[in-house]
Write an enzyme that holds these catalytic residues in place. Structure first.
Site, PDB file in Angstrom:
ATOM      1  N   CYS A  18      38.772  46.305  34.568  1.00 26.93           N
ATOM      2  CA  CYS A  18      39.710  45.605  35.461  1.00 26.93           C
ATOM      3  C   CYS A  18      39.331  44.129  35.513  1.00 26.93           C
ATOM      4  O   CYS A  18      38.233  43.775  35.938  1.00 26.93           O
ATOM      5  CB  CYS A  18      39.693  46.219  36.855  1.00 26.93           C
ATOM      6  SG  CYS A  18      40.646  45.259  38.051  1.00 26.93           S
ATOM      7  N   ASP A  37      45.208  30.717  40.153  1.00 27.42           N
ATOM      8  CA  ASP A  37      45.887  31.441  39.085  1.00 27.42           C
ATOM      9  C   ASP A  37      45.777  30.652  37.783  1.00 27.42           C
ATOM     10  O   ASP A  37      45.919  29.433  37.764  1.00 27.42           O
ATOM     11  CB  ASP A  37      47.369  31.662  39.454  1.00 27.42           C
ATOM     12  CG  ASP A  37      48.024  32.735  38.598  1.00 27.42           C
ATOM     13  OD1 ASP A  37      48.390  33.787  39.144  1.00 27.42           O
ATOM     14  OD2 ASP A  37      48.178  32.511  37.373  1.00 27.42           O
ATOM     15  N   HIS A  97      38.092  47.705  44.382  1.00 28.33           N
ATOM     16  CA  HIS A  97      39.223  47.979  43.491  1.00 28.33           C
ATOM     17  C   HIS A  97      40.263  48.834  44.214  1.00 28.33           C
ATOM     18  O   HIS A  97      40.099  50.045  44.351  1.00 28.33           O
ATOM     19  CB  HIS A  97      38.769  48.666  42.208  1.00 28.33           C
ATOM     20  CG  HIS A  97      39.912  48.861  41.247  1.00 28.33           C
ATOM     21  ND1 HIS A  97      40.391  47.850  40.435  1.00 28.33           N
ATOM     22  CD2 HIS A  97      40.705  49.933  41.011  1.00 28.33           C
ATOM     23  CE1 HIS A  97      41.410  48.308  39.726  1.00 28.33           C
ATOM     24  NE2 HIS A  97      41.622  49.569  40.059  1.00 28.33           N
ATOM     25  N   HIS A 148      46.562  42.106  44.639  1.00 26.91           N
ATOM     26  CA  HIS A 148      46.393  40.652  44.789  1.00 26.91           C
ATOM     27  C   HIS A 148      47.620  40.075  45.467  1.00 26.91           C
ATOM     28  O   HIS A 148      48.742  40.517  45.217  1.00 26.91           O
ATOM     29  CB  HIS A 148      46.154  39.965  43.438  1.00 26.91           C
ATOM     30  CG  HIS A 148      47.181  40.283  42.393  1.00 26.91           C
ATOM     31  ND1 HIS A 148      47.181  41.465  41.695  1.00 26.91           N
ATOM     32  CD2 HIS A 148      48.249  39.580  41.936  1.00 26.91           C
ATOM     33  CE1 HIS A 148      48.197  41.477  40.843  1.00 26.91           C
ATOM     34  NE2 HIS A 148      48.870  40.352  40.977  1.00 26.91           N
TER      35      HIS A 148
HETATM   36  P1  5GP Z   1      51.074  39.910  38.810  1.00 32.06           P
HETATM   37  O1  5GP Z   1      52.140  39.686  37.782  1.00 32.06           O
HETATM   38  O2  5GP Z   1      50.223  41.117  38.511  1.00 32.06           O
HETATM   39  O3  5GP Z   1      51.570  39.885  40.229  1.00 32.06           O
HETATM   40  O4  5GP Z   1      50.152  38.634  38.738  1.00 32.06           O
HETATM   41  C1  5GP Z   1      49.023  38.534  37.932  1.00 32.06           C
HETATM   42  C2  5GP Z   1      48.605  37.085  37.932  1.00 32.06           C
HETATM   43  O5  5GP Z   1      47.277  37.013  37.449  1.00 32.06           O
HETATM   44  C3  5GP Z   1      49.466  36.179  37.040  1.00 32.06           C
HETATM   45  O6  5GP Z   1      50.043  35.144  37.825  1.00 32.06           O
HETATM   46  C4  5GP Z   1      48.468  35.651  36.008  1.00 32.06           C
HETATM   47  O7  5GP Z   1      48.700  34.300  35.672  1.00 32.06           O
HETATM   48  C5  5GP Z   1      47.135  35.841  36.701  1.00 32.06           C
HETATM   49  N1  5GP Z   1      46.010  36.078  35.813  1.00 32.06           N
HETATM   50  C6  5GP Z   1      45.940  37.005  34.820  1.00 32.06           C
HETATM   51  N2  5GP Z   1      44.742  36.964  34.222  1.00 32.06           N
HETATM   52  C7  5GP Z   1      44.026  36.005  34.862  1.00 32.06           C
HETATM   53  C8  5GP Z   1      42.691  35.504  34.690  1.00 32.06           C
HETATM   54  O8  5GP Z   1      41.931  35.929  33.831  1.00 32.06           O
HETATM   55  N3  5GP Z   1      42.295  34.508  35.531  1.00 32.06           N
HETATM   56  C9  5GP Z   1      43.126  34.008  36.492  1.00 32.06           C
HETATM   57  N4  5GP Z   1      42.628  33.015  37.262  1.00 32.06           N
HETATM   58  N5  5GP Z   1      44.373  34.465  36.690  1.00 32.06           N
HETATM   59  C10 5GP Z   1      44.823  35.453  35.875  1.00 32.06           C
HETATM   60 ZN    ZN Z   2      39.796  45.985  39.991  1.00 29.62          ZN
END
Ligand code: 5GP
Ligand code: ZN
Length: 112
Positions: free
Chosen positions: A4, A30, A46, A100
Site C-alpha cells: 500500500c 499530493d 490501513h 484519504h
Molecule cells: P484518489 O483518486 O484515490 O482519491 O486519489 C489518490 C491521490 O493520490 C491522487 O490525487 C494522486 O495524485 C495521489 N498520489 C498517488 N500516488 C502518490 C504518491 O506516491 N505520492 C503523493 N504525494 N501522492 C500520490
Molecule cells: Zn495502507
C-alpha cells in the site's frame, strides 16, 4: 501493508512532502496537485475507505475531521475556504485503497 503506497508514505519508506503529522494521521502534498493547495490526509492505520470507519475504536472519524481543520490552518486556507473530500470505490474514482481526504484550496475552486 507493504503493497500500500500510503502505508509506505506514512511509514517513511516513500518520501513525501509532509505538511503535518501526529501519532495517528499524516498530511502530505499530493504529487499531482489539482489546486494551488492540494494536501492528502490519511490515518496511519490501513483503513480502505470511509466505508470501513464504522465500529473503529477511538472515534477515529471524528479525530480525522479535527485533524483536517488543523491541516487547513497549517496551509493557510482555513479562512479563505477549502474543500475536503474523499473518493470511495470505483464509481467514486478511488485510485488508492487507503482512506484519504483531499484538502483543496488556495484559490477559488470550480463548482462540481
Ligand atoms: P484518489 O483518486 O484515490 O482519491 O486519489 C489518490 C491521490 O493520490 C491522487 O490525487 C494522486 O495524485 C495521489 N498520489 C498517488 N500516488 C502518490 C504518491 O506516491 N505520492 C503523493 N504525494 N501522492 C500520490
Ligand atoms: Zn495502507
Amino acid at each position: 501493508m507493504d503493497d500500500c503506497i500510503f502505508c509506505r508514505i506514512a511509514g517513511g519508506d516513500i518520501p513525501s512532502d509532509i505538511v503535518l503529522e501526529d501519532a495517528d494521521f499524516v498530511a502530505f502534498r499530493d504529487i499531482n496537485p489539482k489546486a494551488a493547495q492540494h494536501v492528502l490526509v490519511i490515518p496511519r492505520e490501513h483503513i480502505v475507505s470511509l466505508n470501513d470507519l464504522d465500529g473503529r475504536a477511538g472515534d477515529v472519524g471524528h479525530r480525522l475531521l479535527q485533524f483536517i481543520v488543523k491541516v487547513a490552518t497549517a496551509v493557510g486556507v482555513v479562512e479563505s475556504g477549502y474543500r475536503a473530500l474523499t473518493n470511495v470505490g470505483p464509481d467514486g474514482g478511488q485510485e488508492v485503497q487507503h482512506l484519504h481526504f483531499h484538502i483543496l484550496g488556495g484559490e477559488e475552486l470550480e463548482d462540481f
